[in-house]
Design an enzyme around this catalytic site. Structure first.
Site, PDB file in Angstrom:
ATOM      1  N   CYS A 233      20.389  27.029  -5.232  1.00 31.68           N
ATOM      2  CA  CYS A 233      21.198  26.046  -5.893  1.00 31.68           C
ATOM      3  C   CYS A 233      22.188  25.531  -4.948  1.00 31.68           C
ATOM      4  CB  CYS A 233      21.596  26.483  -7.344  1.00 31.68           C
ATOM      5  SG  CYS A 233      22.870  25.391  -8.071  1.00 31.68           S
TER       6      CYS A 233
ATOM      7  N   HIS B 227      26.372  30.054 -12.712  1.00 26.99           N
ATOM      8  CA  HIS B 227      25.240  29.150 -12.714  1.00 26.99           C
ATOM      9  C   HIS B 227      24.774  28.943 -14.079  1.00 26.99           C
ATOM     10  CE1 HIS B 227      21.711  26.897 -11.085  1.00 26.99           C
ATOM     11  NE2 HIS B 227      21.072  27.455 -12.085  1.00 26.99           N
TER      12      HIS B 227
ATOM     13  N   ASN C  25      25.568  14.250 -17.095  1.00 27.83           N
ATOM     14  CA  ASN C  25      24.275  13.860 -17.200  1.00 27.83           C
ATOM     15  C   ASN C  25      23.372  15.307 -17.723  1.00 27.83           C
ATOM     16  OD1 ASN C  25      24.551  11.293 -16.427  1.00 27.83           O
ATOM     17  ND2 ASN C  25      24.454  11.801 -14.268  1.00 27.83           N
TER      18      ASN C  25
ATOM     19  N   GLY D   8      19.210  11.655 -16.384  1.00 33.96           N
ATOM     20  CA  GLY D   8      19.581  11.350 -15.108  1.00 33.96           C
ATOM     21  C   GLY D   8      20.430  12.543 -14.150  1.00 33.96           C
TER      22      GLY D   8
ATOM     23  N   HIS E 208      22.693  22.249 -12.008  1.00 34.32           N
ATOM     24  CA  HIS E 208      23.816  23.135 -12.196  1.00 34.32           C
ATOM     25  C   HIS E 208      24.825  22.460 -12.710  1.00 34.32           C
ATOM     26  CE1 HIS E 208      26.626  26.475 -10.188  1.00 34.32           C
ATOM     27  NE2 HIS E 208      27.315  25.490 -10.837  1.00 34.32           N
TER      28      HIS E 208
ATOM     29  N   HIS F 285      27.750  20.165 -14.027  1.00 31.73           N
ATOM     30  CA  HIS F 285      28.820  19.383 -13.255  1.00 31.73           C
ATOM     31  C   HIS F 285      29.227  18.215 -14.131  1.00 31.73           C
ATOM     32  CE1 HIS F 285      25.115  17.941 -11.951  1.00 31.73           C
ATOM     33  NE2 HIS F 285      25.824  16.700 -11.853  1.00 31.73           N
TER      34      HIS F 285
HETATM   35  P1  5GP Z   1      23.565  14.393 -11.471  1.00 30.65           P
HETATM   36  O1  5GP Z   1      22.579  13.141 -11.158  1.00 30.65           O
HETATM   37  O2  5GP Z   1      22.725  15.670 -11.114  1.00 30.65           O
HETATM   38  O3  5GP Z   1      24.383  14.243 -12.441  1.00 30.65           O
HETATM   39  O4  5GP Z   1      24.600  14.351 -10.269  1.00 30.65           O
HETATM   40  C1  5GP Z   1      24.362  15.155  -9.143  1.00 30.65           C
HETATM   41  C2  5GP Z   1      25.360  14.505  -7.965  1.00 30.65           C
HETATM   42  O5  5GP Z   1      25.539  15.539  -7.075  1.00 30.65           O
HETATM   43  C3  5GP Z   1      25.112  13.193  -7.513  1.00 30.65           C
HETATM   44  O6  5GP Z   1      26.164  12.085  -7.594  1.00 30.65           O
HETATM   45  C4  5GP Z   1      24.879  13.307  -5.973  1.00 30.65           C
HETATM   46  O7  5GP Z   1      25.440  12.301  -5.103  1.00 30.65           O
HETATM   47  C5  5GP Z   1      25.612  14.627  -5.839  1.00 30.65           C
HETATM   48  N1  5GP Z   1      25.146  15.550  -4.769  1.00 30.65           N
HETATM   49  C6  5GP Z   1      23.573  15.956  -4.405  1.00 30.65           C
HETATM   50  N2  5GP Z   1      24.032  16.716  -3.382  1.00 30.65           N
HETATM   51  C7  5GP Z   1      25.212  16.974  -3.131  1.00 30.65           C
HETATM   52  C8  5GP Z   1      25.722  17.815  -1.971  1.00 30.65           C
HETATM   53  O8  5GP Z   1      24.898  18.598  -1.356  1.00 30.65           O
HETATM   54  N3  5GP Z   1      27.145  17.657  -1.845  1.00 30.65           N
HETATM   55  C9  5GP Z   1      27.825  17.042  -2.855  1.00 30.65           C
HETATM   56  N4  5GP Z   1      28.942  17.009  -2.577  1.00 30.65           N
HETATM   57  N5  5GP Z   1      27.246  16.224  -3.694  1.00 30.65           N
HETATM   58  C10 5GP Z   1      26.056  16.034  -3.773  1.00 30.65           C
HETATM   59 ZN    ZN Z   2      24.088  26.996  -9.338  1.00 31.12          ZN
END
Ligand code: 5GP
Ligand code: ZN
Length: 114
Positions: A4, A46, A85, A91, A96, A98
């Site tokens: 992850c 996690h 999301n 989306g 994990h 956030h």
């Molecule tokens: P989700 O769509 O899952 O709510 O958002 C995931 C977010 O994580 C996206 O905005 C994407 O740009 C960001 N993201 C994906 N991989 C990484 C990474 O390795 N490092 C960082 N800092 N952000 C990431």
């Molecule tokens: Zn995780």
């Protein structure tokens, strides 16, 4: 979870521009920002998503939101969006938990993202 990416960032095994960290959460810049300020606030534990929250996680999620508020104040954001999301159809790409902190626009943004 070693596969992850956000767990890897939380333990310092993957790089990130960390904005805040304590024993329960870590906040870092989104790698692909969609706003002038785009910070992700994540739990060190996690948890796959909001949909997988247990009642014991209540104070942890409250803390996540208060850290987002503090970061917004530190950045002197007059207004901002906080977005979870939830699930692929919501989306969510990284499984994990956030919270997205989005802000810093000069003009009024749309009320909801497309
Ligand atoms: P989700 O769509 O899952 O709510 O958002 C995931 C977010 O994580 C996206 O905005 C994407 O740009 C960001 N993201 C994906 N991989 C990484 C990474 O390795 N490092 C960082 N800092 N952000 C990431
Ligand atoms: Zn995780």
């Amino acid at each position: 979870m070693s596969d992850c990416i956000f767990c890897e960032i939380a333990v310092g095994r993957s790089p990130a521009a960390v904005e805040y960290e304590d024993e329960r959460v870590i906040a870092f810049a989104d790698l692909y920002p969609i706003a002038p300020v785009h910070i992700l606030i994540t739990t060190k534990k996690h948890i796959p998503s909001i949909a997988k929250l247990a009642s014991e996680d209540e104070s942890l999620v409250g803390h996540l939101v208060l850290v987002a508020k503090k970061l917004a104040e530190n950045r002197q954001l007059e207004g901002y969006k906080l977005i979870f999301n939830v699930g692929e159809k919501g989306g969510q790409v990284v499984p994990h938990l956030h919270l997205h902190l989005l802000g810093g626009w000069d003009t009024k943004p749309t009320s909801l993202p497309a």
